[in-house]
Design a protein around this motif. Structure first.
Motif, PDB file in Angstrom:
ATOM      1  N   ASN A   1      11.205   4.650  -8.557  1.00  0.00           N
ATOM      2  CA  ASN A   1      12.002   3.736  -7.740  1.00  0.00           C
ATOM      3  C   ASN A   1      11.365   3.416  -6.389  1.00  0.00           C
ATOM      4  O   ASN A   1      11.733   2.445  -5.743  1.00  0.00           O
ATOM      5  CB  ASN A   1      13.400   4.334  -7.503  1.00  0.00           C
ATOM      6  N   ARG A   2      10.411   4.247  -5.968  1.00  0.00           N
ATOM      7  CA  ARG A   2       9.784   3.999  -4.679  1.00  0.00           C
ATOM      8  C   ARG A   2       8.996   2.696  -4.665  1.00  0.00           C
ATOM      9  O   ARG A   2       8.772   2.106  -3.615  1.00  0.00           O
ATOM     10  CB  ARG A   2       8.858   5.170  -4.335  1.00  0.00           C
ATOM     11  N   SER A   3       8.569   2.218  -5.832  1.00  0.00           N
ATOM     12  CA  SER A   3       7.819   0.968  -5.890  1.00  0.00           C
ATOM     13  C   SER A   3       8.638  -0.194  -5.373  1.00  0.00           C
ATOM     14  O   SER A   3       8.138  -1.052  -4.652  1.00  0.00           O
ATOM     15  CB  SER A   3       7.391   0.683  -7.340  1.00  0.00           C
ATOM     16  N   GLU A   4       9.928  -0.245  -5.716  1.00  0.00           N
ATOM     17  CA  GLU A   4      10.755  -1.355  -5.288  1.00  0.00           C
ATOM     18  C   GLU A   4      10.936  -1.353  -3.775  1.00  0.00           C
ATOM     19  O   GLU A   4      10.907  -2.399  -3.120  1.00  0.00           O
ATOM     20  CB  GLU A   4      12.120  -1.266  -5.974  1.00  0.00           C
ATOM     21  N   ALA A   5      11.090  -0.154  -3.175  1.00  0.00           N
ATOM     22  CA  ALA A   5      11.270  -0.094  -1.721  1.00  0.00           C
ATOM     23  C   ALA A   5      10.010  -0.543  -0.996  1.00  0.00           C
ATOM     24  O   ALA A   5      10.057  -1.297  -0.035  1.00  0.00           O
ATOM     25  CB  ALA A   5      11.639   1.336  -1.309  1.00  0.00           C
TER      26      ALA A   5
ATOM     27  N   PRO B   1      -0.493  -4.439  -7.132  1.00  0.00           N
ATOM     28  CA  PRO B   1      -1.898  -4.134  -7.406  1.00  0.00           C
ATOM     29  C   PRO B   1      -2.084  -3.335  -8.690  1.00  0.00           C
ATOM     30  O   PRO B   1      -1.230  -2.532  -9.082  1.00  0.00           O
ATOM     31  CB  PRO B   1      -2.332  -3.332  -6.175  1.00  0.00           C
ATOM     32  N   SER B   2      -3.230  -3.533  -9.313  1.00  0.00           N
ATOM     33  CA  SER B   2      -3.506  -2.886 -10.600  1.00  0.00           C
ATOM     34  C   SER B   2      -3.641  -1.375 -10.476  1.00  0.00           C
ATOM     35  O   SER B   2      -3.511  -0.658 -11.464  1.00  0.00           O
ATOM     36  CB  SER B   2      -4.797  -3.464 -11.194  1.00  0.00           C
ATOM     37  N   TRP B   3      -3.925  -0.875  -9.275  1.00  0.00           N
ATOM     38  CA  TRP B   3      -4.125   0.576  -9.127  1.00  0.00           C
ATOM     39  C   TRP B   3      -2.805   1.336  -9.021  1.00  0.00           C
ATOM     40  O   TRP B   3      -2.819   2.556  -8.917  1.00  0.00           O
ATOM     41  CB  TRP B   3      -4.991   0.867  -7.904  1.00  0.00           C
ATOM     42  N   ASP B   4      -1.669   0.656  -8.998  1.00  0.00           N
ATOM     43  CA  ASP B   4      -0.373   1.341  -8.909  1.00  0.00           C
ATOM     44  C   ASP B   4       0.266   1.442 -10.287  1.00  0.00           C
ATOM     45  O   ASP B   4       0.936   0.514 -10.736  1.00  0.00           O
ATOM     46  CB  ASP B   4       0.579   0.580  -7.967  1.00  0.00           C
ATOM     47  N   PRO B   5       0.075   2.560 -11.010  1.00  0.00           N
ATOM     48  CA  PRO B   5       0.757   2.735 -12.295  1.00  0.00           C
ATOM     49  C   PRO B   5       2.212   3.131 -12.104  1.00  0.00           C
ATOM     50  O   PRO B   5       2.747   3.067 -10.997  1.00  0.00           O
ATOM     51  CB  PRO B   5      -0.060   3.841 -12.961  1.00  0.00           C
ATOM     52  N   CYS B   6       2.829   3.571 -13.158  1.00  0.00           N
ATOM     53  CA  CYS B   6       4.292   3.747 -13.153  1.00  0.00           C
ATOM     54  C   CYS B   6       4.751   5.029 -12.491  1.00  0.00           C
ATOM     55  O   CYS B   6       5.957   5.261 -12.392  1.00  0.00           O
ATOM     56  CB  CYS B   6       4.812   3.721 -14.590  1.00  0.00           C
TER      57      CYS B   6
ATOM     58  N   VAL C   1       0.871  -1.180   0.000  1.00  0.00           N
ATOM     59  CA  VAL C   1       0.000   0.000   0.000  1.00  0.00           C
ATOM     60  C   VAL C   1       0.906   1.227   0.000  1.00  0.00           C
ATOM     61  O   VAL C   1       1.628   1.463   0.965  1.00  0.00           O
ATOM     62  CB  VAL C   1      -0.941   0.016   1.215  1.00  0.00           C
ATOM     63  N   ARG C   2       0.876   1.971  -1.073  1.00  0.00           N
ATOM     64  CA  ARG C   2       1.742   3.138  -1.231  1.00  0.00           C
ATOM     65  C   ARG C   2       0.920   4.418  -1.131  1.00  0.00           C
ATOM     66  O   ARG C   2      -0.281   4.415  -1.349  1.00  0.00           O
ATOM     67  CB  ARG C   2       2.457   3.062  -2.574  1.00  0.00           C
ATOM     68  N   LYS C   3       1.607   5.500  -0.799  1.00  0.00           N
ATOM     69  CA  LYS C   3       0.947   6.795  -0.684  1.00  0.00           C
ATOM     70  C   LYS C   3       1.495   7.747  -1.743  1.00  0.00           C
ATOM     71  O   LYS C   3       2.636   7.639  -2.171  1.00  0.00           O
ATOM     72  CB  LYS C   3       1.171   7.392   0.711  1.00  0.00           C
ATOM     73  N   VAL C   4       0.666   8.710  -2.116  1.00  0.00           N
ATOM     74  CA  VAL C   4       1.068   9.674  -3.136  1.00  0.00           C
ATOM     75  C   VAL C   4       0.455  11.032  -2.802  1.00  0.00           C
ATOM     76  O   VAL C   4      -0.663  11.115  -2.286  1.00  0.00           O
ATOM     77  CB  VAL C   4       0.627   9.200  -4.538  1.00  0.00           C
TER      78      VAL C   4
END
Length: 314
Positions: free
Chosen positions: A306-310, A297-302, A165-168
């Motif tokens: 680099n934060r996606s890997e962390a 998850p499908s809701w996380d686009p590009c 679960v990421r924040k933006v």
């Protein structure tokens, strides 16, 4: 007293009273009348030679002996339920009740459709879903499964990670046209902030120490969808989980900023009481959710870079 004389339905009646806090609610869950449940508990107390419950005008609560008996008895009943599911496994039948709790926004935006698909695949499952942003007492509330977001505290519960679960940080194109785009977290102090209750905004850059940012909220709410709508209307900037923000970003109503800075991340987990984790129907639902939403998850686009890997390593 002969131990074999204890009736399992009497024990179940006591456990349900403790879980629900009242004879009436326990009777409703068991499909029995309140007097029948009361008599069964009284008979159990007589056979054990100890008072297990303190009756009050507001309901019932366990005595010290009752708490100890509940701890053991509820575990035994859960193991018995799991043993019965072994038979269901033998005939490849996923059936029976599942009580589930999940956060409101994730539940309405993503989980509801997934649960509908799960029921279509397993029509003999009886699903009872509650969407609530509070932290439910799984054992006391009689839940089989909770979908939870964030860092989990140490407990006796069984947890399985479903997805990151990421924040933006987001705002509308109109807002940024009028007020400019923040280039670094410190710039946020000059902007109108839409805040999730009393959340602190902390950002980390290039693996450094997290920095708390001074912000000026013009709106506070405990609902993420309200924050997204307010941001889409150009009222300010907000920090949202990507599963809420993604629809606005993909439609162009929102733009992500400060994507090179990490505002913190967590994970989506399936959390279960120990006995429930071994039942076939609960395992089937957890497996379904892991496949549906994970590992990415499908809701996380590009736009996370680099934060996606962390975050994926959490």
């Amino acid at each position: 007293m002969e131990r074999s004389s204890v009736d399992l339905v009497d024990v179940l009646s006591f456990v349900r009273v403790v879980e629900t806090g009242s004879f009436a609610r326990a009777a409703e869950r068991m499909g029995l009348s309140k007097p029948v449940v009361s008599r069964r508990v009284a008979r159990l107390e007589g056979q054990l030679g100890a008072r297990l419950l303190t009756r009050t005008a507001r309901g019932a609560r366990p005595t010290n002996i009752g708490e100890a008996y509940f701890s053991r008895a509820s575990g035994i009943l859960a193991d018995l339920d799991a043993a019965q599911e072994v038979v269901a496994d033998a005939v490849t039948q996923i059936a029976g009740p599942i009580r589930l709790t999940a956060p409101v926004s994730f539940g309405t935006l993503h989980l509801a459709a997934a649960l509908a698909d799960f029921i279509r695949e397993h029509p003999k499952v009886e699903l009872d879903a509650t969407f609530d942003d509070g932290i439910a007492d799984l054992i006391g509330g009689g839940y089989d499964l909770a979908v939870r977001i964030g860092t989990l505290p140490d407990s006796s519960l069984v947890a399985r990670r479903i997805a990151p679960v990421r924040k933006v940080v987001v705002g509308s194109p109109d807002y940024f046209a009028r007020h400019g785009r923040p280039e670094k977290p410190a710039d946020l102090s000059d902007h109108a902030i839409l805040l999730y209750t009393h959340e602190n905004w902390r950002f980390r850059s290039n693996g450094g120490e997290p920095e708390t940012i001074r912000i000026n909220p013009v709106l506070r709410t405990n609902n993420g969808e309200m924050l997204r709508q307010a941001a889409e209307e150009g009222l300010g900037i907000c920090l949202l989980p990507s599963f809420i923000a993604s629809s606005g970003i993909q439609s162009g109503r929102l733009e992500a900023v400060l994507t090179d800075y990490d505002p913190g991340h967590g994970a989506l987990h399936a959390v279960m009481p120990p006995g429930r984790a071994t039942t076939a129907r609960v395992r089937a639902l957890v497996d379904f959710l892991v496949e549906r939403f994970g590992p990415e998850p499908s809701w996380d686009p590009c736009w996370f870079g680099n934060r996606s890997e962390a975050a994926a390593a959490t």
